[in-house]
Scaffold this active site. Sequence first.
Site, PDB file in Angstrom:
ATOM      1  N   ASN A   1     -33.599 -31.444   0.654  1.00  0.00           N
ATOM      2  CA  ASN A   1     -34.407 -31.868  -0.036  1.00  0.00           C
ATOM      3  C   ASN A   1     -34.161 -33.480  -0.035  1.00  0.00           C
ATOM      4  O   ASN A   1     -32.811 -33.747   0.930  1.00  0.00           O
ATOM      5  CB  ASN A   1     -33.877 -30.983  -1.330  1.00  0.00           C
ATOM      6  CG  ASN A   1     -34.716 -31.727  -2.637  1.00  0.00           C
ATOM      7  OD1 ASN A   1     -35.049 -32.195  -2.986  1.00  0.00           O
ATOM      8  ND2 ASN A   1     -35.019 -30.526  -2.962  1.00  0.00           N
TER       9      ASN A   1
ATOM     10  N   ASN B   1     -42.522 -22.473  -4.468  1.00  0.00           N
ATOM     11  CA  ASN B   1     -41.688 -22.542  -4.240  1.00  0.00           C
ATOM     12  C   ASN B   1     -40.811 -22.520  -5.778  1.00  0.00           C
ATOM     13  O   ASN B   1     -41.648 -22.987  -7.429  1.00  0.00           O
ATOM     14  CB  ASN B   1     -41.288 -24.394  -4.762  1.00  0.00           C
ATOM     15  CG  ASN B   1     -39.942 -24.898  -4.525  1.00  0.00           C
ATOM     16  OD1 ASN B   1     -39.848 -24.479  -5.756  1.00  0.00           O
ATOM     17  ND2 ASN B   1     -39.756 -25.515  -3.091  1.00  0.00           N
TER      18      ASN B   1
ATOM     19  N   ASN C   1     -37.690 -40.576  -6.411  1.00  0.00           N
ATOM     20  CA  ASN C   1     -37.934 -40.195  -8.117  1.00  0.00           C
ATOM     21  C   ASN C   1     -37.140 -38.957  -9.076  1.00  0.00           C
ATOM     22  O   ASN C   1     -35.872 -38.799  -8.162  1.00  0.00           O
ATOM     23  CB  ASN C   1     -39.148 -38.574  -7.571  1.00  0.00           C
ATOM     24  CG  ASN C   1     -39.068 -37.620  -7.428  1.00  0.00           C
ATOM     25  OD1 ASN C   1     -38.571 -36.802  -7.879  1.00  0.00           O
ATOM     26  ND2 ASN C   1     -39.055 -37.222  -5.645  1.00  0.00           N
TER      27      ASN C   1
ATOM     28  N   PHE D   1     -38.980 -31.798 -11.884  1.00  0.00           N
ATOM     29  CA  PHE D   1     -39.685 -30.372 -12.179  1.00  0.00           C
ATOM     30  C   PHE D   1     -41.034 -30.052 -13.251  1.00  0.00           C
ATOM     31  O   PHE D   1     -41.224 -29.206 -14.144  1.00  0.00           O
ATOM     32  CB  PHE D   1     -38.725 -28.260 -12.639  1.00  0.00           C
ATOM     33  CG  PHE D   1     -37.836 -28.740 -10.859  1.00  0.00           C
ATOM     34  CD1 PHE D   1     -37.642 -29.372 -10.418  1.00  0.00           C
ATOM     35  CD2 PHE D   1     -37.077 -27.506 -11.231  1.00  0.00           C
ATOM     36  CE1 PHE D   1     -37.547 -28.527  -9.100  1.00  0.00           C
ATOM     37  CE2 PHE D   1     -35.998 -27.238 -10.588  1.00  0.00           C
ATOM     38  CZ  PHE D   1     -36.160 -27.644  -9.219  1.00  0.00           C
TER      39      PHE D   1
ATOM     40  N   LYS E   1     -33.685 -23.662  -0.630  1.00  0.00           N
ATOM     41  CA  LYS E   1     -33.466 -25.181  -0.259  1.00  0.00           C
ATOM     42  C   LYS E   1     -32.679 -26.041   0.001  1.00  0.00           C
ATOM     43  O   LYS E   1     -31.982 -26.150  -1.494  1.00  0.00           O
ATOM     44  CB  LYS E   1     -34.991 -25.983  -1.055  1.00  0.00           C
ATOM     45  CG  LYS E   1     -35.350 -27.119  -0.512  1.00  0.00           C
ATOM     46  CD  LYS E   1     -36.643 -27.638  -1.295  1.00  0.00           C
ATOM     47  CE  LYS E   1     -37.205 -29.188   0.178  1.00  0.00           C
ATOM     48  NZ  LYS E   1     -38.719 -29.799  -0.740  1.00  0.00           N
TER      49      LYS E   1
ATOM     50  N   ASN F   1     -32.514 -33.507  -9.879  1.00  0.00           N
ATOM     51  CA  ASN F   1     -33.151 -33.942 -11.103  1.00  0.00           C
ATOM     52  C   ASN F   1     -33.316 -32.716 -11.723  1.00  0.00           C
ATOM     53  O   ASN F   1     -33.794 -32.807 -13.388  1.00  0.00           O
ATOM     54  CB  ASN F   1     -34.601 -34.782 -11.101  1.00  0.00           C
ATOM     55  CG  ASN F   1     -34.949 -35.742  -9.894  1.00  0.00           C
ATOM     56  OD1 ASN F   1     -33.585 -36.577 -10.069  1.00  0.00           O
ATOM     57  ND2 ASN F   1     -35.732 -35.580  -8.808  1.00  0.00           N
ATOM     58  N   THR F   2     -32.629 -31.826 -11.921  1.00  0.00           N
ATOM     59  CA  THR F   2     -32.306 -31.186 -13.070  1.00  0.00           C
ATOM     60  C   THR F   2     -30.754 -30.662 -13.404  1.00  0.00           C
ATOM     61  O   THR F   2     -30.166 -30.899 -12.534  1.00  0.00           O
ATOM     62  CB  THR F   2     -32.947 -29.399 -13.065  1.00  0.00           C
ATOM     63  OG1 THR F   2     -34.287 -29.308 -12.989  1.00  0.00           O
ATOM     64  CG2 THR F   2     -32.543 -28.521 -13.787  1.00  0.00           C
TER      65      THR F   2
ATOM     66  N   THR G   1     -43.424 -37.957   1.782  1.00  0.00           N
ATOM     67  CA  THR G   1     -43.244 -39.397   1.476  1.00  0.00           C
ATOM     68  C   THR G   1     -44.029 -39.880   2.675  1.00  0.00           C
ATOM     69  O   THR G   1     -44.780 -41.265   2.800  1.00  0.00           O
ATOM     70  CB  THR G   1     -41.632 -39.651   1.320  1.00  0.00           C
ATOM     71  OG1 THR G   1     -41.337 -39.256   0.730  1.00  0.00           O
ATOM     72  CG2 THR G   1     -41.652 -41.672   1.164  1.00  0.00           C
TER      73      THR G   1
ATOM     74  N   SER H   1     -32.886 -30.172  -5.834  1.00  0.00           N
ATOM     75  CA  SER H   1     -32.979 -30.645  -6.862  1.00  0.00           C
ATOM     76  C   SER H   1     -32.304 -31.541  -7.511  1.00  0.00           C
ATOM     77  O   SER H   1     -31.473 -30.538  -8.353  1.00  0.00           O
ATOM     78  CB  SER H   1     -34.271 -30.761  -7.816  1.00  0.00           C
ATOM     79  OG  SER H   1     -34.830 -32.018  -8.735  1.00  0.00           O
TER      80      SER H   1
END
Length: 348
Positions: A255, A148, A117, A121, A226, A186-187, A328, A184
Amino acid sequence: MSLLFRTYPLARQALFSMDPEQAHEWTLRALQRSYDCAVTRMLTSSPQPTLPRTIMGLPLRNPVGLAAGLDKNGAYIDALATLGFGFIEVGTVTPRAQPGNPKPRMFRLPRARSLINRMGFNNDGLDTFIANVQRSQWRRQGGILGLNIGKNAATPIEHAVDDYLRGLEGVYPHADYITVNISSPNTHNLRSLQSSDALDALLSALQARRQDLADQHGHRTPLVVKIAPDLQPEEIDAVADLIPHHGIDGIIATNTTLSRDAVHGLPYEDEAGGLSGPPVHELSLSVIRRLRERLGRDTAIIGVGGIDSGRQALEKIQAGADAVQLYTGLIYHGPALIGECVQALEGA
């Protein structure tokens, strides 16, 4: 076993025929509709698996929790609670609403029971998040709720601390513990906050603000960080040294991973984003073992990443985790995985 648990294998076949993100949203809405109706709630709710544990001074009904990311806006807390979790974490929330990354941004890799993914966010912002949390009954009924927090994509990394402080202030009165998500993939540049100097500055600011909030509200809410599974050993050691130095209560390890070694040759392996599922399990175990060796028993560790069975939940605990979280694995195995994990942890 409830009707929901028995029928999930059939439902999964239909869900896997849908776009992954669409299936995710449909499942949450269906679970909420079931919860809202007394008859279907009775048919689909499962008896709460009981295996009491205490972590960071918090009494868990059992040590198997829901990982952040599944309910980003905290809109489905009470419905999710019917599945038997010992604690629930929602978010990641950012100060301002944001759409996240362009779609498609979630991909199934069924042969590896994994997901990739790059959601980014996506959430409705802090005000909506807090309102949703306040409406839920989970905490009032004795459930433990983690909130979170993260930074907005548009916030320059050099001002990230401002977003985290705003998130901390907003969620503080409504959380049993607060997770600082700096891992993450993805940022843009977010994981740079795991470097020693950046993390030192962030944790110093958060700890100072938490002390002010504790004085204001009359209670001290635990803070956890995290981290990613892709840190090098010396980076894990640096994190482990900073955590107790700043009075942080725990670490969530880990993560998603950027590694694709375990899914080489599978469809979607080249998609950008974080990989979750069984390939993360061994990476997470390595991080947990090193953290526990470095930290001793005084700092809580929540193990997450690739728990696909009760055996893997037990391996997380044996590596040094105090509790575990699922995400997951639920998509591939359904909510029966929760009870399987609790049963596997009995006597651990």
